[in-house]
Design a protein around this motif. Structure first.
Motif, mmCIF file in Angstrom:
data_model
loop_
_atom_site.group_PDB
_atom_site.id
_atom_site.type_symbol
_atom_site.label_atom_id
_atom_site.label_comp_id
_atom_site.label_asym_id
_atom_site.label_seq_id
_atom_site.Cartn_x
_atom_site.Cartn_y
_atom_site.Cartn_z
ATOM 1 N N MET A 52 -3.525 0.920 -5.377
ATOM 2 C CA MET A 52 -2.529 0.770 -4.212
ATOM 3 C C MET A 52 -2.234 1.690 -3.941
ATOM 4 O O MET A 52 -1.541 1.313 -3.287
ATOM 5 N N TRP A 53 -2.861 2.900 -3.645
ATOM 6 C CA TRP A 53 -2.522 4.362 -2.932
ATOM 7 C C TRP A 53 -3.745 3.620 -1.781
ATOM 8 O O TRP A 53 -4.532 3.162 -1.272
ATOM 9 N N HIS B 120 10.188 -4.505 -2.262
ATOM 10 C CA HIS B 120 9.279 -4.018 -0.740
ATOM 11 C C HIS B 120 8.666 -5.631 -1.193
ATOM 12 O O HIS B 120 7.660 -6.342 -0.054
ATOM 13 N N GLY B 121 9.382 -7.200 -1.341
ATOM 14 C CA GLY B 121 9.219 -8.410 -1.742
ATOM 15 C C GLY B 121 7.674 -8.936 -2.509
ATOM 16 O O GLY B 121 7.666 -8.107 -3.264
ATOM 17 N N LYS C 281 1.000 -0.982 0.193
ATOM 18 C CA LYS C 281 0.236 -0.106 -0.084
ATOM 19 C C LYS C 281 0.805 1.332 -0.155
ATOM 20 O O LYS C 281 1.150 1.523 0.910
ATOM 21 N N LEU C 282 1.031 1.807 -1.180
ATOM 22 C CA LEU C 282 1.522 3.006 -1.260
ATOM 23 C C LEU C 282 0.919 4.497 -0.745
ATOM 24 O O LEU C 282 -0.272 4.864 -0.898
ATOM 25 N N ASP C 283 1.797 5.186 -0.300
ATOM 26 C CA ASP C 283 1.591 6.607 0.483
ATOM 27 C C ASP C 283 2.456 7.139 -0.843
ATOM 28 O O ASP C 283 3.025 7.173 -1.590
ATOM 29 N N ARG D 18 11.746 2.676 6.110
ATOM 30 C CA ARG D 18 10.382 2.959 6.183
ATOM 31 C C ARG D 18 9.473 4.038 5.671
ATOM 32 O O ARG D 18 10.348 4.736 4.946
ATOM 33 N N LYS D 19 8.178 3.633 5.425
ATOM 34 C CA LYS D 19 7.595 4.301 4.968
ATOM 35 C C LYS D 19 8.097 5.589 4.769
ATOM 36 O O LYS D 19 7.307 6.115 6.615
ATOM 37 N N GLY D 20 7.702 6.486 4.186
ATOM 38 C CA GLY D 20 7.863 8.538 4.809
ATOM 39 C C GLY D 20 9.668 8.379 4.979
ATOM 40 O O GLY D 20 9.310 9.891 5.003
#
Length: 343
Positions: free
Chosen positions: A212-213, A138-139, A35-37, A163-165
């Motif tokens: 995916m967002w 991301h696996g 899941k994408l930011d 990490r995300k961000g």
């Protein structure tokens, strides 16, 4: 007056080879896509905008996921642009859209308009394509590419867990590009997947399986067919889009001795049959100059227009001058304006 941008970015099938080699497998395999930011620290619709989406059409014709025109043939990514080179120099962070491991990176390509390179240098840069970039794994064979980063800005190393961000680098102008932006590419088994639809890049427009967002990202990623990048006034006539994109052209106060005044606008999302109108009005509200070019004859990613007026024999009247551009399309009206003061 009008100037049209023909994008210098070309579909490159081999530019990511350097970055793909050396991928490290993430230890935690994901059963689902990440899941994408939003992969950039800016406010969409204010200081950054999506200029190109993934080309979903395939073949000789291009279409974005909404069957619109904000893409070009074989474009494999989402381009999030910033307004000016001045913003780029100030620093706009590119961040990890999801947790991952750095598969590879490149960080030594100069920031430069691709179209401004001499022919021989252009051939060399063409082979590099994505310019400075970071690849995250991301696996489960999922990866994300962050490209055209600013020279020397990459903050991560190969094999590093992020990490995300987390900041990966900063928006730049490296590689095959003619505007400052982040090229964000989502891949599964090294094939581009459109994050808005979950479909591979050539599966056709107007379709979707899933986004995916993240929910937060979806709220901010509104599809905008037309928007204004830079609108303003200056004493001198714009030399072209790059002049307006520098961030140095716009003036808020006009010298009373200035021989001319120009109002200009650079916008994204020009469509066939659009009617464009520019107008300058004086402090008393009276029209000083207008420019109404013929209707647009084709769809184009961007357009630049300007209109100028000479200083009146009695000089410029003190007060605020207003410039307004309108783009009218099948009942829709897109407007932007700017002000300049003569003291």
């Amino acid at each position: 007056m009008r100037q049209t941008l023909q994008s210098a970015i070309k579909p490159l099938l081999l530019v990511s080879v350097f970055l793909v080699f050396g991928f490290g497998a993430a230890s935690a395999q994901q059963k689902r896509p990440p899941k994408l930011d939003i992969p950039i620290k800016c406010t969409l619709g204010q200081d950054c905008f999506i200029q190109h989406f993934v080309d979903m059409q395939g073949g000789s014709k291009a279409a974005d996921h909404r069957c619109g025109f904000l893409t070009y043939n074989n474009h494999r990514g989402t381009d999030i642009r910033i307004r000016t080179l001045k913003d780029m120099e100030a620093g706009v962070p590119v961040i990890a859209a999801a947790d991952g491991v750095v598969g590879n990176f490149r960080d030594d390509i100069k920031d430069h308009y691709f179209s401004n390179y001499p022919p021989e240098k252009r051939k060399e840069i063409y082979k590099i394509g994505l310019g400075n970039a970071v690849v995250l794994n991301h696996g489960n064979k999922w990866s994300t590419f962050y490209a055209h980063l600013k020279e020397g800005s990459v903050t991560v190393k190969k094999g590093q867990r992020v990490r995300k961000g987390d900041i990966l680098g900063f928006v730049g102008l490296s590689g095959v590009t003619d505007f400052p932006h982040l090229h964000f590419d989502v891949r599964h088994r090294n094939r581009t997947v459109d994050p808005f639809t979950g479909l591979e890049h050539d599966k056709g427009c107007g379709k979707a399986t899933f986004s995916m967002w993240s929910e937060m990202a979806q709220r901010e990623l509104k599809y905008t067919p037309t928007y204004f990048v830079n609108t303003g006034f200056s004493e001198t006539k714009p030399k072209g889009r790059q002049d307006l994109e520098s961030g140095e052209k716009k003036e808020k106060v006009l010298n009373p001795a200035a021989p001319t005044m120009f109002f200009w606008s650079y916008y994204i999302g020009s469509q066939k049959e659009d009617q464009v109108s520019l107008r300058i009005t004086g402090p008393d509200g009276r029209k000083l100059k207008a420019y109404n070019p013929p209707r647009m004859t084709k769809n184009q990613i961007s357009n630049t227009f300007w209109v100028g007026v000479k200083r009146p024999p009695a000089g410029w009247r003190s007060g605020t001058y207003r410039g307004e551009i309108t783009v009218t399309r099948e009942g829709q009206v897109f407007k932007n304006e700017s002000l300049i003061v003569v003291q």
